[in-house]
Scaffold this active site. Structure first.
Site, PDB file in Angstrom:
ATOM      1  N   HIS A  20     -10.070   2.412  12.010  1.00 11.03           N
ATOM      2  CA  HIS A  20      -9.866   1.237  11.036  1.00 11.03           C
ATOM      3  C   HIS A  20      -8.170   0.788  11.422  1.00 11.03           C
ATOM      4  O   HIS A  20      -7.969  -0.488  11.389  1.00 11.03           O
ATOM      5  CB  HIS A  20      -9.870   1.582   9.836  1.00 11.03           C
TER       6      HIS A  20
ATOM      7  N   GLU B 213      -5.035  -9.260   4.759  1.00  8.04           N
ATOM      8  CA  GLU B 213      -4.739 -10.270   3.700  1.00  8.04           C
ATOM      9  C   GLU B 213      -3.500 -10.936   4.038  1.00  8.04           C
ATOM     10  O   GLU B 213      -3.416 -12.465   3.338  1.00  8.04           O
ATOM     11  CB  GLU B 213      -5.052 -10.053   2.022  1.00  8.04           C
TER      12      GLU B 213
ATOM     13  N   TYR C  15       0.966  -1.099   0.095  1.00 12.81           N
ATOM     14  CA  TYR C  15       0.015  -0.011  -0.029  1.00 12.81           C
ATOM     15  C   TYR C  15       0.787   1.158   0.018  1.00 12.81           C
ATOM     16  O   TYR C  15       0.688   2.261  -0.762  1.00 12.81           O
ATOM     17  CB  TYR C  15      -0.920  -0.126   1.311  1.00 12.81           C
TER      18      TYR C  15
END
Length: 183
Positions: free
Chosen positions: A91, A61, A28
């Site tokens: 989050h 993931e 990311y």
């Protein structure tokens, strides 16, 4: 800002049989991820091991990818790499806690995993920790996985089986190996 204090590190793990490591990275923050991978690859190669690298969408993931690879391939150890930077919502807490918890659960099931998912307040903290010529958290995660593998090879036997599924030799059916049941 993070410091570069000296910390004790164990001597590099040594192996008498080949070592194959899967690096699972969530890119990311691409520059941070690339630096983490660079450090991990260098540590694995310095131990005489080989490696493959796969990318996943995010830190959540990573444990799933490791579990899948353990069930379907032949890796000896795993390195989890990524970066989670605190934002304005909860989050951050969910991603940090759940990815770490899942990696720990896989480890408790016998997988040799080095956790190099950075959990930081800002990009600068991540950059300092990721630098392969600095704190080298990618290399540290690879070293952790290799040390766990060395312990496994010293004390354990090879096993495949992740999750709650028993290996075939662990399955016992009631009455197996005995004559007909009597009342």
């Amino acid at each position: 800002m993070a410091s570069n204090e000296e910390h004790y590190t164990l001597p590099r793990a040594a192996f008498d049989k080949p070592v194959k490591v899967l690096i699972v990275v969530a890119p990311y923050y691409k520059a941070i991820a690339d630096e983490l991978v660079k450090g991990a690859q260098a540590e694995i190669e310095a131990s005489g091991g080989s490696h493959e690298t796969i990318e996943v969408p995010g830190a959540l993931e990573i444990p799933s990818a490791i579990g899948i690879a353990e069930r379907l391939s032949n890796f000896d150890a795993y390195v989890a790499l990524g970066c989670v930077i605190r934002g304005e919502t909860t989050h951050y807490d969910t991603v940090c806690n759940d990815s770490s918890r899942a990696i720990t659960l896989l480890g408790l099931q016998g997988l040799c995993i080095g956790n190099g998912i950075l959990t930081v307040e800002n990009y600068e903290q991540a950059r300092v920790r990721a630098e392969s010529q600095g704190q080298n958290k990618g290399g540290g995660a690879a070293a952790a996985a290799l040390h766990l593998l060395a312990i496994t090879r010293q004390y354990g036997a090879d096993r495949k089986g992740v999750g709650f599924r028993a290996t075939p030799d662990e399955l016992k059916i009631a009455g197996e190996g005995k004559g007909p049941a009597t009342a």
